[in-house]
Design a protein around this motif. Sequence first.
Motif, short mmCIF file in Angstrom:
data_model
loop_
_atom_site.label_atom_id
_atom_site.label_comp_id
_atom_site.label_asym_id
_atom_site.label_seq_id
_atom_site.Cartn_x
_atom_site.Cartn_y
_atom_site.Cartn_z
N VAL A 4 11.38 -30.95 2.92
CA VAL A 4 10.43 -31.73 3.53
C VAL A 4 9.39 -31.22 4.38
CG1 VAL A 4 10.15 -33.72 5.18
CG2 VAL A 4 12.25 -33.86 3.63
N PRO A 5 8.13 -31.14 4.32
CA PRO A 5 7.02 -30.42 5.08
C PRO A 5 7.15 -31.03 6.55
CG PRO A 5 5.99 -32.07 3.62
CD PRO A 5 7.50 -32.14 3.22
N ARG A 6 6.89 -30.13 7.29
CA ARG A 6 6.83 -30.43 8.82
C ARG A 6 5.89 -31.70 8.85
NH1 ARG A 6 3.08 -28.29 11.37
NH2 ARG A 6 3.18 -26.24 10.26
N SER A 7 4.83 -31.53 8.34
CA SER A 7 3.86 -32.61 8.61
C SER A 7 4.26 -34.11 8.24
CB SER A 7 2.41 -32.25 7.78
OG SER A 7 2.67 -32.51 6.48
N ALA A 8 5.46 -34.19 7.56
CA ALA A 8 5.90 -35.42 7.00
C ALA A 8 6.92 -36.07 7.87
CB ALA A 8 6.48 -35.30 5.63
N ALA A 9 7.49 -35.08 8.64
CA ALA A 9 8.62 -35.42 9.58
C ALA A 9 8.59 -35.19 11.03
CB ALA A 9 10.00 -34.38 9.16
N THR A 10 7.49 -34.54 11.32
CA THR A 10 7.24 -34.22 13.02
C THR A 10 5.94 -35.03 13.21
OG1 THR A 10 8.48 -32.44 12.87
CG2 THR A 10 7.24 -32.44 14.59
N SER A 11 5.84 -35.69 14.47
CA SER A 11 4.66 -36.35 14.97
C SER A 11 3.64 -35.54 15.63
CB SER A 11 4.97 -37.44 15.80
OG SER A 11 5.59 -36.96 16.97
N VAL A 12 3.90 -34.25 15.85
CA VAL A 12 3.13 -33.35 16.47
C VAL A 12 2.83 -32.10 15.64
CG1 VAL A 12 3.35 -34.05 18.61
CG2 VAL A 12 4.84 -32.33 18.00
N PRO A 13 1.59 -31.45 15.53
CA PRO A 13 1.57 -30.26 14.79
C PRO A 13 2.27 -29.13 15.30
CG PRO A 13 -0.66 -31.05 15.43
CD PRO A 13 0.54 -31.86 16.33
N SER A 14 2.63 -28.84 16.43
CA SER A 14 3.41 -27.86 17.12
C SER A 14 4.50 -28.23 17.94
CB SER A 14 2.62 -27.12 17.85
OG SER A 14 3.48 -25.79 18.60
N ASN A 15 5.76 -28.01 17.84
CA ASN A 15 6.74 -28.11 18.78
C ASN A 15 6.50 -27.76 20.17
OD1 ASN A 15 8.84 -29.62 17.34
ND2 ASN A 15 8.62 -28.18 15.96
N ALA A 16 5.77 -26.58 20.19
CA ALA A 16 5.78 -26.02 21.44
C ALA A 16 5.10 -26.83 22.50
CB ALA A 16 4.73 -24.88 21.49
N THR A 17 4.11 -28.07 22.22
CA THR A 17 3.60 -29.00 23.05
C THR A 17 4.58 -29.99 23.57
OG1 THR A 17 3.43 -30.81 21.23
CG2 THR A 17 1.49 -29.04 21.67
N ARG A 18 5.64 -29.89 22.90
CA ARG A 18 6.87 -30.89 23.37
C ARG A 18 7.67 -30.49 24.75
NH1 ARG A 18 10.10 -32.61 17.65
NH2 ARG A 18 8.90 -34.59 17.71
N GLY A 72 15.30 -24.31 13.68
CA GLY A 72 14.34 -24.55 12.71
C GLY A 72 13.43 -25.67 13.13
N GLU A 73 12.36 -25.81 12.65
CA GLU A 73 11.51 -26.78 13.24
C GLU A 73 11.93 -28.36 12.71
OE1 GLU A 73 10.68 -27.23 9.01
OE2 GLU A 73 10.95 -25.37 10.39
N GLY A 74 12.83 -28.28 11.95
CA GLY A 74 13.45 -29.54 11.68
C GLY A 74 14.45 -30.04 12.65
#
Length: 326
Positions: free
Chosen positions: A187-201, A151-153
Motif C-alpha cells: 500500500v503506498p503511503r499516499s493511500a493510507a496516510t492523510s499527511v505527506p510527512s509523518n514529521a508534521t504529526r 515504518g511509515e505504515g
Amino acid sequence: MEQTVQRDLYQQMVLIRAYEEAILREYHADKKPVFDIGAGLIPGEMHLSAGQEPVAAGVCAHSIPGDSVTATHRPHHFALAHGVDMKAMTAEIFGRVDGLGRGRGGHMHLFDPMTKFSCSGIVGEGLPVAVGQALAFSRRGTGNVAIAVAGEGAANQGAFHEALNLAAVWKLPVLFVIEDNDWGISVPRSAATSVPSNATRAQAYGIPGVRVEDNAVEAVYAAAGSAVERARNGGGPTLLEVHTLRLWGHFEGDAQGYRDDLEQVPGRDPIPGYEQHLRSAGVLDDAAVARIRGAAVELVEQAIDFAKSSPEPDPSTVGNYVFAQA
C-alpha cells in the motif's frame, strides 16, 4: 563533516549491505527450483533492509553504551549499527543454539540484553516499549536515550500516537525514527496516510518533527545528532522521519507487481551515490573502497560459517526458556 565520520558512515553502510546480500544468498540457496517459504536453512519469512542503510548508520552513529534500540520486523541494519554481535545474530536467523535467542526467535525477534536491542514482527510494538525504557533512563539519571524505529505504515497505529503523547508529557529521552520507504507492504503511503510527512504529526504533541529527504546519510547523521543531544540534556523526544528506499521486496518472494517505480529503484541505491561523493571529496579512493568492502565481506562470511556450524536445537528442549527459572 569530518572525514573520519564520513568514512565510518560509509563503512557501516557497506557492512550492512554485505550482510543483507549474504543472507539473501543463503535464504534462497535451497529454495529452488520452486520457491518454498518453509524450506531450507533459513525457513520462514525474510525482510531485508537493503536501501535503508543510511537510516541505521546515521542514527546509531550517536548511540553510546546503555542506549536502547527497538526495531521493526526489518531489523538487521539497526542491529548491526547498534553493535549486536553479528555471529550470534546470524546463528539466531539460522535457528541455531548459539543464536541470541538460542534459535527460538528467528530474524524478526532478535533480543540482545547486552546492547539493549530488540525487534518484533508486531507493527509498532517497539514504540511504547521505548517509552518505558526512556522512563527508566530518566528516573535512573543515566543520560541514555531510547531509539524507537518504525515504518511509515506503523505511524497510523494507535501505539504510535500513545507513545509520542506520553513521551512528550513526561519529557522523556526518546528518538522516534520513522523509515518512510513509500510502501506499507503493498500500500503506498499516499493511500493510507492523510499527511505527506509523518514529521508534521510531531506538532500535535508539542515536540520537534524533522524529515530528511533523499535517503541522505549525512543529513540523517546531523538531524539524529541534534535530537539525541537534546534528549540527553533533558529536552525530551523528537520525531525523525527519513525518506528512504526499499531496494528489494517487502519480503523475499514478493513479486512486487504493485510497484510502479521498480525501473528507477537501482538508480536510487544510496551506497554508490555516497561512495562517489566521498571519492570526489578525496575521502575515498580505489584502495580504501576495496579495503572496506573486503573487510566487510570477511566479517560477514565468518558469521555465516559460525551460524552453519552451530547445532540445531534439540527438539526435547522445546519447553525450555518458556518460563523463568526460580
